[in-house]
Design a protein around this motif. Sequence first.
Motif, PDB file in Angstrom:
ATOM      1  N   GLN A   1       0.816  -1.218   0.000  1.00 56.39           N
ATOM      2  CA  GLN A   1       0.000   0.000   0.000  1.00 56.39           C
ATOM      3  C   GLN A   1       0.848   1.265   0.000  1.00 56.39           C
ATOM      4  O   GLN A   1       0.328   2.373  -0.020  1.00 56.39           O
ATOM      5  CB  GLN A   1      -0.919   0.028   1.228  1.00 56.39           C
TER       6      GLN A   1
ATOM      7  N   ASP B   1      -2.324   3.661   2.248  1.00 60.54           N
ATOM      8  CA  ASP B   1      -3.691   4.078   1.902  1.00 60.54           C
ATOM      9  C   ASP B   1      -3.704   5.469   1.266  1.00 60.54           C
ATOM     10  O   ASP B   1      -4.435   6.366   1.712  1.00 60.54           O
ATOM     11  CB  ASP B   1      -4.577   4.029   3.145  1.00 60.54           C
ATOM     12  N   ASP B   2      -2.868   5.653   0.242  1.00 59.58           N
ATOM     13  CA  ASP B   2      -2.776   6.931  -0.478  1.00 59.58           C
ATOM     14  C   ASP B   2      -2.419   8.088   0.454  1.00 59.58           C
ATOM     15  O   ASP B   2      -2.884   9.219   0.267  1.00 59.58           O
ATOM     16  CB  ASP B   2      -4.086   7.239  -1.210  1.00 59.58           C
TER      17      ASP B   2
ATOM     18  N   LYS C   1      -3.235   8.485   3.563  1.00 58.90           N
ATOM     19  CA  LYS C   1      -4.266   8.843   4.549  1.00 58.90           C
ATOM     20  C   LYS C   1      -4.041   8.168   5.898  1.00 58.90           C
ATOM     21  O   LYS C   1      -4.677   8.524   6.887  1.00 58.90           O
ATOM     22  CB  LYS C   1      -5.651   8.481   4.021  1.00 58.90           C
TER      23      LYS C   1
END
Length: 303
Positions: free
Chosen positions: A63, A87-88, A90
């Motif tokens: 991720q 998670d990008d 986040k």
Amino acid sequence: MTQSVVVDFNNLPEGCIANILSFTSPRDVCRLSLLSSTFRSAAQSDAVWNKFLPSDFHTILSQSSSLSLPSKKDLFLYLCQKPLLIDDGKKSFQLDKVYGKKCYMLSARNLFIVWGDTPRYWRWTSLPDARFSEVAELRSVCWLEIRGWINTGMLSPETLYGAYLVFKPNPSGFYGFDYQLVEVSIGIAGGENRKRTVFLDAERGRRLRYQIVPRRAGTGIFNRARFLAPVEAPPVEDNDSLDLQHPKERADEWLEVELGEFFNDGQEDKELEMGVYEIKSGDWKGGLLVQGIEIRPKRTPIN
């Protein structure tokens, strides 16, 4: 009469020693590596450090951006020292350096903030000392509500976790929190949450520790009600209460306050919900910079 047998561990095969070390802890492995060159060599083994990495570490690493390290020990130490954005960007992931337990931080963008996308009340900004690309800046609200969720399956099983709001006051202005209790909660979503109250004003905690009673001028528009009210010295609180109720400074120079604790038995996946609320007083407040909510193992003393 039985005769005792003394075993010289240095005569054991290195693989056998590595297997024994894998049943200890990262801290124990580092200590035992000082015993001899045989132990030192075994302590470098990927077989040892693979046991300390979470079983789903490949999924977690996928991720994030590409991460290439020469050994499992290097990977473990890297994850203990540097939060990995996932998670990008986040969330961040890290390992507890003592036991290798999972730690996460939910960024402000990953939280539910009432009026968070209304520029009149909140704005999104970047800070050089934040781990995420954006933090939430409270401009002015009378209804403060922040909530976050994490699946318990992401956490280490059989582990007591604490949840912490990570924040700091805006140097250009911070008001409405000096004598205002804030409600915090933690619990399984849809179930009964454990609630208590905390203060977000770190200066208040410092004053109480040293028993300094401040002069409360209260001349600002937002302090008018308190200015008209009788002035009372803050109550004397014990140190345990102060530690739980007031923010502490972190190594990264942000502040944190504990929202509560949760024991993850690891039996089934549930949604853990954490919250921060000040919705009862109706007072306006502002100047709060929110980086996120951190969920990490709590270390209990060994008797």
